[in-house]
Enzyme design. Structure first.
Site, PDB file in Angstrom:
ATOM      1  N   GLY A  13     -30.012  19.830 -25.006  1.00  0.00           N
ATOM      2  CA  GLY A  13     -28.862  20.027 -24.617  1.00  0.00           C
ATOM      3  C   GLY A  13     -28.022  20.935 -25.052  1.00  0.00           C
ATOM      4  O   GLY A  13     -26.707  21.080 -24.910  1.00  0.00           O
ATOM      5  N   GLY A  16     -25.411  23.649 -23.822  1.00  0.00           N
ATOM      6  CA  GLY A  16     -23.832  23.320 -23.193  1.00  0.00           C
ATOM      7  C   GLY A  16     -23.021  24.850 -24.743  1.00  0.00           C
ATOM      8  O   GLY A  16     -23.266  24.991 -25.896  1.00  0.00           O
ATOM      9  N   ASP A  39     -32.933  22.240 -22.471  1.00  0.00           N
ATOM     10  CA  ASP A  39     -31.418  21.556 -21.581  1.00  0.00           C
ATOM     11  C   ASP A  39     -32.571  21.914 -19.897  1.00  0.00           C
ATOM     12  O   ASP A  39     -33.831  22.321 -19.891  1.00  0.00           O
ATOM     13  CB  ASP A  39     -31.139  23.198 -21.778  1.00  0.00           C
ATOM     14  CG  ASP A  39     -29.307  23.066 -20.916  1.00  0.00           C
ATOM     15  OD1 ASP A  39     -28.501  22.572 -19.604  1.00  0.00           O
ATOM     16  OD2 ASP A  39     -28.330  22.708 -22.273  1.00  0.00           O
ATOM     17  N   ASP A  57     -35.831  17.665 -19.051  1.00  0.00           N
ATOM     18  CA  ASP A  57     -34.852  17.090 -18.168  1.00  0.00           C
ATOM     19  C   ASP A  57     -34.622  15.387 -19.526  1.00  0.00           C
ATOM     20  O   ASP A  57     -36.098  15.171 -19.391  1.00  0.00           O
ATOM     21  CB  ASP A  57     -34.853  16.811 -17.100  1.00  0.00           C
ATOM     22  CG  ASP A  57     -33.946  15.888 -16.351  1.00  0.00           C
ATOM     23  OD1 ASP A  57     -33.393  14.922 -16.514  1.00  0.00           O
ATOM     24  OD2 ASP A  57     -33.952  15.033 -15.334  1.00  0.00           O
ATOM     25  N   TYR A 147     -17.585   7.752 -18.724  1.00  0.00           N
ATOM     26  CA  TYR A 147     -17.971   8.506 -20.138  1.00  0.00           C
ATOM     27  C   TYR A 147     -17.820   7.498 -21.374  1.00  0.00           C
ATOM     28  O   TYR A 147     -18.852   7.565 -22.304  1.00  0.00           O
ATOM     29  CB  TYR A 147     -17.785  10.012 -20.079  1.00  0.00           C
ATOM     30  CG  TYR A 147     -17.600  10.550 -21.554  1.00  0.00           C
ATOM     31  CD1 TYR A 147     -18.623  11.044 -21.149  1.00  0.00           C
ATOM     32  CD2 TYR A 147     -16.711  11.037 -22.416  1.00  0.00           C
ATOM     33  CE1 TYR A 147     -18.824  11.927 -22.773  1.00  0.00           C
ATOM     34  CE2 TYR A 147     -16.690  11.170 -23.727  1.00  0.00           C
ATOM     35  CZ  TYR A 147     -17.977  12.388 -23.886  1.00  0.00           C
ATOM     36  OH  TYR A 147     -18.441  13.256 -25.425  1.00  0.00           O
ATOM     37  N   LYS A 151     -20.991   6.008 -24.189  1.00  0.00           N
ATOM     38  CA  LYS A 151     -20.405   6.284 -25.320  1.00  0.00           C
ATOM     39  C   LYS A 151     -20.384   5.017 -26.258  1.00  0.00           C
ATOM     40  O   LYS A 151     -21.482   5.195 -27.354  1.00  0.00           O
ATOM     41  CB  LYS A 151     -19.491   7.577 -26.162  1.00  0.00           C
ATOM     42  CG  LYS A 151     -19.349   8.337 -25.180  1.00  0.00           C
ATOM     43  CD  LYS A 151     -20.851   9.274 -26.105  1.00  0.00           C
ATOM     44  CE  LYS A 151     -20.991  10.790 -25.501  1.00  0.00           C
ATOM     45  NZ  LYS A 151     -21.917  11.431 -25.960  1.00  0.00           N
TER      46      LYS A 151
HETATM   47  P1  NAD Z   1     -21.694  20.317 -22.976  1.00  0.00           P
HETATM   48  O1  NAD Z   1     -21.547  19.639 -21.212  1.00  0.00           O
HETATM   49  O2  NAD Z   1     -21.297  21.768 -22.655  1.00  0.00           O
HETATM   50  O3  NAD Z   1     -23.287  20.565 -22.905  1.00  0.00           O
HETATM   51  C1  NAD Z   1     -24.228  19.948 -21.952  1.00  0.00           C
HETATM   52  C2  NAD Z   1     -25.654  20.247 -21.775  1.00  0.00           C
HETATM   53  O4  NAD Z   1     -26.084  19.267 -21.410  1.00  0.00           O
HETATM   54  C3  NAD Z   1     -25.642  21.214 -20.534  1.00  0.00           C
HETATM   55  O5  NAD Z   1     -25.923  22.639 -20.577  1.00  0.00           O
HETATM   56  C4  NAD Z   1     -26.192  20.586 -19.508  1.00  0.00           C
HETATM   57  O6  NAD Z   1     -27.301  21.407 -18.667  1.00  0.00           O
HETATM   58  C5  NAD Z   1     -27.530  19.793 -20.225  1.00  0.00           C
HETATM   59  N1  NAD Z   1     -27.757  18.732 -19.804  1.00  0.00           N
HETATM   60  C6  NAD Z   1     -26.718  17.717 -18.568  1.00  0.00           C
HETATM   61  N2  NAD Z   1     -27.967  16.693 -18.337  1.00  0.00           N
HETATM   62  C7  NAD Z   1     -29.169  17.509 -18.410  1.00  0.00           C
HETATM   63  C8  NAD Z   1     -30.476  16.480 -18.151  1.00  0.00           C
HETATM   64  N3  NAD Z   1     -30.204  15.776 -17.461  1.00  0.00           N
HETATM   65  N4  NAD Z   1     -31.238  16.642 -19.520  1.00  0.00           N
HETATM   66  C9  NAD Z   1     -31.427  17.628 -20.409  1.00  0.00           C
HETATM   67  N5  NAD Z   1     -29.993  18.246 -20.274  1.00  0.00           N
HETATM   68  C10 NAD Z   1     -29.159  18.188 -19.390  1.00  0.00           C
HETATM   69  O7  NAD Z   1     -21.633  18.944 -24.160  1.00  0.00           O
HETATM   70  P2  NAD Z   1     -21.220  19.966 -24.975  1.00  0.00           P
HETATM   71  O8  NAD Z   1     -19.831  19.716 -25.585  1.00  0.00           O
HETATM   72  O9  NAD Z   1     -21.727  20.504 -25.613  1.00  0.00           O
HETATM   73  O10 NAD Z   1     -21.608  18.507 -25.993  1.00  0.00           O
HETATM   74  C11 NAD Z   1     -22.279  17.350 -26.683  1.00  0.00           C
HETATM   75  C12 NAD Z   1     -22.130  16.051 -27.130  1.00  0.00           C
HETATM   76  O11 NAD Z   1     -21.169  16.473 -27.741  1.00  0.00           O
HETATM   77  C13 NAD Z   1     -22.358  15.645 -25.723  1.00  0.00           C
HETATM   78  O12 NAD Z   1     -22.569  14.438 -26.101  1.00  0.00           O
HETATM   79  C14 NAD Z   1     -20.550  15.272 -25.878  1.00  0.00           C
HETATM   80  O13 NAD Z   1     -20.228  13.265 -25.146  1.00  0.00           O
HETATM   81  C15 NAD Z   1     -20.670  15.312 -27.199  1.00  0.00           C
HETATM   82  N6  NAD Z   1     -18.813  15.817 -27.560  1.00  0.00           N
HETATM   83  C16 NAD Z   1     -18.804  16.718 -26.885  1.00  0.00           C
HETATM   84  C17 NAD Z   1     -17.206  16.360 -27.257  1.00  0.00           C
HETATM   85  C18 NAD Z   1     -16.397  18.209 -26.666  1.00  0.00           C
HETATM   86  O14 NAD Z   1     -15.457  18.728 -26.600  1.00  0.00           O
HETATM   87  N7  NAD Z   1     -16.873  19.447 -26.268  1.00  0.00           N
HETATM   88  C19 NAD Z   1     -16.136  16.079 -27.601  1.00  0.00           C
HETATM   89  C20 NAD Z   1     -16.223  14.916 -28.016  1.00  0.00           C
HETATM   90  C21 NAD Z   1     -18.054  14.711 -27.782  1.00  0.00           C
HETATM   91  N1  SER Z   2     -14.363  16.731 -24.818  1.00  0.00           N
HETATM   92  C1  SER Z   2     -14.903  15.568 -24.604  1.00  0.00           C
HETATM   93  C2  SER Z   2     -14.096  15.091 -23.306  1.00  0.00           C
HETATM   94  O1  SER Z   2     -13.003  16.123 -23.044  1.00  0.00           O
HETATM   95  C3  SER Z   2     -13.794  13.769 -25.461  1.00  0.00           C
HETATM   96  O2  SER Z   2     -15.460  13.036 -25.411  1.00  0.00           O
HETATM   97  O3  SER Z   2     -14.731  14.998 -22.437  1.00  0.00           O
END
Ligand code: NAD
Ligand code: SER
Length: 324
Positions: A13, A16, A39, A57, A147, A151
């Site tokens: 990922g 992201g 990704d 994937d 979600y 988690k």
């Molecule tokens: P994001 O949605 O920005 O990025 C996720 C990435 O995963 C994307 O680039 C997407 O293309 C990729 N993806 C989706 N399905 C896929 C698959 N089948 N195979 C491979 N890649 C795939 O998410 P993020 O904000 O970068 O979050 C990263 C991690 O941190 C996640 O586990 C998320 O739950 C966790 N998280 C994020 C936040 C936040 O505010 N950003 C908060 C809490 C937890």
């Molecule tokens: N920023 C994330 C969301 O809103 C929290 O895991 O889904």
């Protein structure tokens, strides 16, 4: 960790919101060629500049195994996921990516004797029955989003693999992450990023949460620091592994607007709550992160004022250069 400098790090990922800044930070620390960005989509071509990029994937076990074998991966940062708002629109996809994807990552890691796996959890692990202020480390985990369900299950699965197979799985419960590089990917805290773009471009924003909805948040530099620090911590010092509460700041949309107005006085915001309000109302307002502070020395650097000033400076510069 990574004492010999020969480690190979896989990031899933990677394109992201978090991966787009974690990959450069890892490459700076461990060398570009040692960090394999992957990704399912290539939405950030910049990641090819300083190191390898592979389409992968995480729901395809064979594809994960091929990348791990080809690069002799020994450390994984597993970021691929479907976030809260998209997860409520597509709960089956959220289960498949977040649970089946994680299971496949852990199984490949177990089979190939990968040294360490990072898998982030979230404030979404909590639910409406959880105390919302100074949310304890040990508390009720009954989330009402798909979600959140994934988690909590991910935290438990990671702990199981540590106890049962001695796979060193680590994770933190990130708050909402605010950043200036890649846009957020379908979460409930996304307003706190979108608002900056609209403040700079149009001096007005329509927020999808109510003005008094307080949520825990964190600026990206602290998110990267926490991620690198928990992964570098001495295993012998850790009592917990996959579920560290993590805090930096908490604020409401109205408080964020007031802080932005100190820099852009003409900025205005109106409020039109949508389905994400119910998600936000089920999450904590503030978090007790004393376990992370005690076990691996967690301490954030950015508060609301410092984060807003830095976001506006970075995005303002991009706007002036015509790159926003
Ligand atoms: P994001 O949605 O920005 O990025 C996720 C990435 O995963 C994307 O680039 C997407 O293309 C990729 N993806 C989706 N399905 C896929 C698959 N089948 N195979 C491979 N890649 C795939 O998410 P993020 O904000 O970068 O979050 C990263 C991690 O941190 C996640 O586990 C998320 O739950 C966790 N998280 C994020 C936040 C936040 O505010 N950003 C908060 C809490 C937890
Ligand atoms: N920023 C994330 C969301 O809103 C929290 O895991 O889904």
């Amino acid at each position: 960790m990574l004492k010999d400098g020969m480690s190979k790090i896989l990031v899933t990922g990677a394109c992201g919101q978090i991966g787009s800044e974690l990959v450069p930070a890892l490459r700076e620390r461990y060398g570009g060629e040692n960090v394999i960005a992957t990704d399912i989509e290539e939405t950030n071509p910049e990641l090819r500049k300083d190191g390898p990029f592979e389409f992968m994937d995480v729901t395809q076990r064979g594809a994960i195994g091929a990348v791990v074998d080809r690069y002799r991966v020994d450390t994984v940062y597993h970021l691929a996921a479907i976030l809260s708002a998209t997860g409520e629109k597509k709960p089956q996809l959220a289960w498949d990516v977040n649970i089946n994807g994680l299971y496949k990552i852990l199984e490949i890691a177990r089979e190939r004797r990968v040294m360490r796996v990072f898998c982030p959890s979230s404030i979404a692990a909590f639910g409406p029955e959880t105390p919302r202020d100074n949310t304890p480390q040990e508390t009720v985990l009954r989330p009402t989003t798909m979600y959140g369900v994934t988690k909590v299950a991910g935290e438990l699965l990671g702990d199981y693999y540590f106890r049962r197979f001695e796979l060193d799985v680590r994770g933190v419960r990130y708050p909402g992450i605010i950043s200036s590089e890649a846009p957020p990917g379908g979460g409930t805290t996304d307003y706190a990023v979108e608002i900056f773009y609209e403040a700079i471009k149009h001096q007005k924003y329509t927020c999808f949460l109510k003005e008094d909805t307080v949520l825990p948040m964190m600026y990206m530099p602290d998110c990267i620091k926490a991620t690198l620090d928990v992964m570098a911590a001495d295993l012998a010092q850790l009592e917990r592994h996959t579920d560290f509460n993590l805090a930096a700041m908490s604020f409401s949309p109205a408080e964020l607007v007031t802080e932005i107005q100190k820099h852009i006085p003409e900025f205005t915001c109106e409020y039109k709550p949508d389905f994400r309000q119910e998600i936000a109302d089920s999450w904590p307002r503030t978090i007790d992160d004393s376990a992370a502070r005690e076990e691996w020395g967690w301490s954030p650097e950015y508060d609301l004022a410092a984060m807003v000033a830095d976001m506006l400076e970075k995005l303002g510069k991009r706007y002036e250069e015509g790159r926003l």
